[in-house]
Motif scaffolding. Structure first.
Motif, PDB file in Angstrom:
ATOM      1  N   LEU A 141      13.280  10.638  -2.479  1.00 37.48           N
ATOM      2  CA  LEU A 141      14.035  11.181  -3.088  1.00 37.48           C
ATOM      3  C   LEU A 141      15.413  10.647  -3.047  1.00 37.48           C
ATOM      4  O   LEU A 141      16.248  10.480  -3.740  1.00 37.48           O
ATOM      5  CB  LEU A 141      14.227  12.575  -2.623  1.00 37.48           C
ATOM      6  N   ALA A 142      16.003   9.831  -1.822  1.00 36.67           N
ATOM      7  CA  ALA A 142      17.064   9.189  -1.611  1.00 36.67           C
ATOM      8  C   ALA A 142      17.135   7.951  -2.664  1.00 36.67           C
ATOM      9  O   ALA A 142      18.032   7.762  -3.259  1.00 36.67           O
ATOM     10  CB  ALA A 142      17.185   8.636  -0.200  1.00 36.67           C
ATOM     11  N   ARG A 143      15.939   7.209  -2.769  1.00 36.69           N
ATOM     12  CA  ARG A 143      15.868   6.194  -3.779  1.00 36.69           C
ATOM     13  C   ARG A 143      16.030   6.257  -4.918  1.00 36.69           C
ATOM     14  O   ARG A 143      16.486   5.810  -5.860  1.00 36.69           O
ATOM     15  CB  ARG A 143      14.500   5.368  -3.495  1.00 36.69           C
ATOM     16  N   GLN A 144      15.438   7.595  -5.257  1.00 40.48           N
ATOM     17  CA  GLN A 144      15.392   8.181  -6.781  1.00 40.48           C
ATOM     18  C   GLN A 144      16.698   8.989  -7.114  1.00 40.48           C
ATOM     19  O   GLN A 144      16.927   9.507  -8.086  1.00 40.48           O
ATOM     20  CB  GLN A 144      14.272   9.177  -6.940  1.00 40.48           C
ATOM     21  N   PHE A 177      10.892   3.303  -4.946  1.00 42.45           N
ATOM     22  CA  PHE A 177       9.781   4.065  -4.588  1.00 42.45           C
ATOM     23  C   PHE A 177       9.396   4.433  -3.283  1.00 42.45           C
ATOM     24  O   PHE A 177       8.512   5.077  -2.998  1.00 42.45           O
ATOM     25  CB  PHE A 177       8.696   4.066  -5.603  1.00 42.45           C
ATOM     26  N   GLY A 178       9.869   3.370  -2.433  1.00 44.52           N
ATOM     27  CA  GLY A 178       9.381   3.173  -1.177  1.00 44.52           C
ATOM     28  C   GLY A 178       9.690   4.220  -0.372  1.00 44.52           C
ATOM     29  O   GLY A 178      10.377   5.409  -0.652  1.00 44.52           O
ATOM     30  N   PRO A 179       9.039   4.319   0.787  1.00 44.51           N
ATOM     31  CA  PRO A 179       7.870   3.536   1.612  1.00 44.51           C
ATOM     32  C   PRO A 179       6.808   3.708   0.648  1.00 44.51           C
ATOM     33  O   PRO A 179       6.312   4.833   0.420  1.00 44.51           O
ATOM     34  CB  PRO A 179       7.981   3.773   3.031  1.00 44.51           C
ATOM     35  N   ALA A 180       5.846   2.868   0.594  1.00 42.62           N
ATOM     36  CA  ALA A 180       4.835   2.670  -0.329  1.00 42.62           C
ATOM     37  C   ALA A 180       3.718   1.822   0.042  1.00 42.62           C
ATOM     38  O   ALA A 180       3.906   0.843   0.824  1.00 42.62           O
ATOM     39  CB  ALA A 180       5.207   2.367  -1.751  1.00 42.62           C
ATOM     40  N   TYR A 229       4.870  -0.127   3.211  1.00 42.58           N
ATOM     41  CA  TYR A 229       5.639  -1.151   3.199  1.00 42.58           C
ATOM     42  C   TYR A 229       6.729  -0.720   2.757  1.00 42.58           C
ATOM     43  O   TYR A 229       7.228   0.303   1.821  1.00 42.58           O
ATOM     44  CB  TYR A 229       5.454  -2.303   2.241  1.00 42.58           C
ATOM     45  N   ASP A 230       8.071  -1.459   3.260  1.00 45.97           N
ATOM     46  CA  ASP A 230       9.552  -1.023   2.710  1.00 45.97           C
ATOM     47  C   ASP A 230      10.224  -2.163   3.230  1.00 45.97           C
ATOM     48  O   ASP A 230      10.203  -2.917   3.799  1.00 45.97           O
ATOM     49  CB  ASP A 230      10.020   0.284   3.602  1.00 45.97           C
ATOM     50  N   LEU A 231      11.463  -2.142   2.533  1.00 43.02           N
ATOM     51  CA  LEU A 231      12.489  -2.856   2.550  1.00 43.02           C
ATOM     52  C   LEU A 231      13.458  -2.787   3.553  1.00 43.02           C
ATOM     53  O   LEU A 231      13.867  -1.449   4.037  1.00 43.02           O
ATOM     54  CB  LEU A 231      13.404  -2.765   1.054  1.00 43.02           C
ATOM     55  N   PRO A 232      13.847  -3.572   4.333  1.00 46.89           N
ATOM     56  CA  PRO A 232      14.539  -3.442   5.695  1.00 46.89           C
ATOM     57  C   PRO A 232      15.938  -2.746   5.158  1.00 46.89           C
ATOM     58  O   PRO A 232      16.510  -3.498   4.304  1.00 46.89           O
ATOM     59  CB  PRO A 232      14.787  -5.056   6.023  1.00 46.89           C
ATOM     60  N   GLY A 233      16.352  -1.809   5.822  1.00 50.36           N
ATOM     61  CA  GLY A 233      17.709  -1.128   5.464  1.00 50.36           C
ATOM     62  C   GLY A 233      17.550  -0.276   4.642  1.00 50.36           C
ATOM     63  O   GLY A 233      18.659   0.132   4.135  1.00 50.36           O
ATOM     64  N   ALA A 234      16.576  -0.051   3.618  1.00 47.05           N
ATOM     65  CA  ALA A 234      16.399   0.810   2.809  1.00 47.05           C
ATOM     66  C   ALA A 234      16.751   2.210   3.338  1.00 47.05           C
ATOM     67  O   ALA A 234      16.351   2.573   4.293  1.00 47.05           O
ATOM     68  CB  ALA A 234      15.117   0.726   1.821  1.00 47.05           C
ATOM     69  N   PRO A 235      17.239   3.284   2.374  1.00 43.79           N
ATOM     70  CA  PRO A 235      17.315   4.509   2.845  1.00 43.79           C
ATOM     71  C   PRO A 235      16.234   5.176   3.293  1.00 43.79           C
ATOM     72  O   PRO A 235      15.485   5.369   2.355  1.00 43.79           O
ATOM     73  CB  PRO A 235      18.028   5.099   1.713  1.00 43.79           C
ATOM     74  N   ASP A 268       9.717  15.858 -18.443  1.00 43.08           N
ATOM     75  CA  ASP A 268       8.393  15.359 -18.357  1.00 43.08           C
ATOM     76  C   ASP A 268       8.184  14.030 -18.429  1.00 43.08           C
ATOM     77  O   ASP A 268       9.018  13.121 -18.818  1.00 43.08           O
ATOM     78  CB  ASP A 268       7.725  15.634 -20.121  1.00 43.08           C
ATOM     79  N   PHE A 269       6.959  13.541 -18.016  1.00 41.02           N
ATOM     80  CA  PHE A 269       6.598  12.073 -17.648  1.00 41.02           C
ATOM     81  C   PHE A 269       7.721  11.485 -16.715  1.00 41.02           C
ATOM     82  O   PHE A 269       8.101  10.315 -16.555  1.00 41.02           O
ATOM     83  CB  PHE A 269       6.797  11.327 -18.839  1.00 41.02           C
ATOM     84  N   ASP A 270       8.177  12.314 -15.417  1.00 39.51           N
ATOM     85  CA  ASP A 270       9.223  11.666 -14.827  1.00 39.51           C
ATOM     86  C   ASP A 270       8.604  10.628 -13.821  1.00 39.51           C
ATOM     87  O   ASP A 270       7.466  10.849 -13.254  1.00 39.51           O
ATOM     88  CB  ASP A 270      10.259  12.800 -14.096  1.00 39.51           C
ATOM     89  N   ASN A 271       9.653   9.593 -13.735  1.00 39.38           N
ATOM     90  CA  ASN A 271       9.002   8.619 -12.578  1.00 39.38           C
ATOM     91  C   ASN A 271       8.451   9.365 -11.436  1.00 39.38           C
ATOM     92  O   ASN A 271       7.658   8.566 -10.765  1.00 39.38           O
ATOM     93  CB  ASN A 271      10.215   7.711 -12.253  1.00 39.38           C
ATOM     94  N   LEU A 272       9.368  10.038 -10.829  1.00 37.90           N
ATOM     95  CA  LEU A 272       8.819  10.672  -9.591  1.00 37.90           C
ATOM     96  C   LEU A 272       7.321  11.232  -9.491  1.00 37.90           C
ATOM     97  O   LEU A 272       6.612  10.983  -8.496  1.00 37.90           O
ATOM     98  CB  LEU A 272       9.789  11.692  -9.138  1.00 37.90           C
TER      99      LEU A 272
END
Length: 354
Positions: A16-19, A201-204, A241-247, A262-266
């Motif tokens: 949710l933070a990334r989005q 979208f991470g961590p994923a 997997y995630d990016l270092p320092g990502a929220p 409708d059809f939201d990315n989330l």
């Protein structure tokens, strides 16, 4: 890097933070579209609502003007579906996603798509065409071919963008398509696409990245990037997997009510959607014909669906909760969404479906 175990709520809040669904982004519409690596845009209105729910102070004209200026484009990309992306991301992503689009075009084995694509590019060089205009011209050049197959091959294999109009949501029901005038940039590559995915979208897992992009074979790509990524695990022991320092604000971070179109990315960004959508509610959101209904979030998770009902000058937001919960917490955000979606209405109400 050392493994870190994330709870379901930890994963939920990170996503949710990334989005920009914990706190609205303070920037531009193009910023949000870029940060999300594109918004699903099967229909004209949902991307506007998707930006509205993620961007502070958003007004419709900003996105409309960015489309007309060519800073944002609507085109077929991830999974072969329509997305709203920045022009720069269209140039970077499309070469990477070409195998997905080419494979989709070859679903009709009796059609050789190469000469069809060449003919379509010749026609589109004259002027933009709707597919209702383009298909008869192609059928005349390729007699006996299935006209829908001709159109589909062109849609998938030719880098096309929709031509915006002055319609409220910038596109008519039967839009024209044009050659984009944007040079494809093959330099960023698949690792760049994966990094952009994790940022949004991470961590994923690798399966999540594949579900979002439509690309297969991403597990070895992520393993090859392992030294520069963080490796985490979820409650089930799956490797994320995630990016270092990502929220990653933690599972106790407050999550406000949010309405998603409708059809939201989330809803479409992961193979395993349980980080936002409980499995028992999946059938209520994703229909048998693969429509993804508009939803709303309570405490970070999908708590129901919604739709707009219009009668004359009266606009109503009809919510269908999955379980009994009071409507009061939904009212402020829901009525604000309704006013944005139906700006010419004279009155706005929020009700629960009976």
């Amino acid at each position: 890097m050392m493994d870190i175990m994330l709870s379901l709520k930890d994963v939920n809040r990170a996503t949710l933070a990334r989005q920009h669904l914990l706190r609205r982004h303070d920037g531009t519409a193009a910023d949000v579209v870029h940060r999300l690596a594109g918004l699903q845009a099967q229909e004209p209105r949902p991307p506007y609502l998707g930006v509205w729910t993620r961007l502070a102070g958003f007004e419709r004209a900003e996105l409309h003007e960015a489309l007309h200026a060519g800073a944002l484009v609507r085109a077929s990309l991830h999974r072969g579906t329509l997305h709203l992306v920045t022009a720069a991301d269209f140039a970077a992503f499309r070469p990477v996603l070409a195998p997905v689009l080419d494979a989709a075009a070859r679903r009709f084995p009796d059609l050789d798509p190469a000469p069809v694509v060449a003919a379509a590019e010749r026609m589109l060089a004259e002027r933009p065409h709707t597919f209702n205009e383009l298909r008869p011209r192609l059928a005349a050049e390729f007699p006996g071919a299935y006209d829908r197959a001709l159109g589909y091959a062109v849609r998938m294999m030719t880098p096309l963008v929709m031509v915006p109009t002055e319609d409220r949501w910038s596109f008519p029901r039967d839009p024209a398509f044009a050659l984009p005038g944007v040079e494809q940039d093959p330099r960023p590559g698949v690792e760049h696409l994966v990094e952009r995915y994790l940022a949004a979208f991470g961590p994923a897992t690798a399966a999540d990245a594949q579900a979002w992009s439509g690309l297969g074979g991403l597990k070895p790509v992520l393993k090859g990037m392992r030294e520069r990524l963080e490796v985490l695990t979820d409650e089930t022991g799956r490797e994320l997997y995630d990016l270092p320092g990502a929220p990653r604000p933690g599972g106790d971070a407050p999550a406000p009510v949010r309405f998603l179109p409708d059809f939201d990315n989330l809803m479409l960004g992961h193979a395993d959607r349980t980080r936002v959508l409980a499995e028992e509610h999946r059938a209520a959101v994703v229909t048998k014909n693969l429509r993804v209904r508009a939803t709303y979030l309570v405490d970070g998770f999908v708590a129901g669906t919604w739709q707009v009902k219009r009668s004359g000058k009266k606009a109503k937001l009809l919510v269908t909760p999955f379980a009994g919960h009071p409507l009061d917490p939904l009212e402020e955000e829901g009525l604000a969404l309704l006013a944005f979606a139906e700006p010419d209405a004279a009155s706005y109400t929020l009700e629960a479906a009976s």
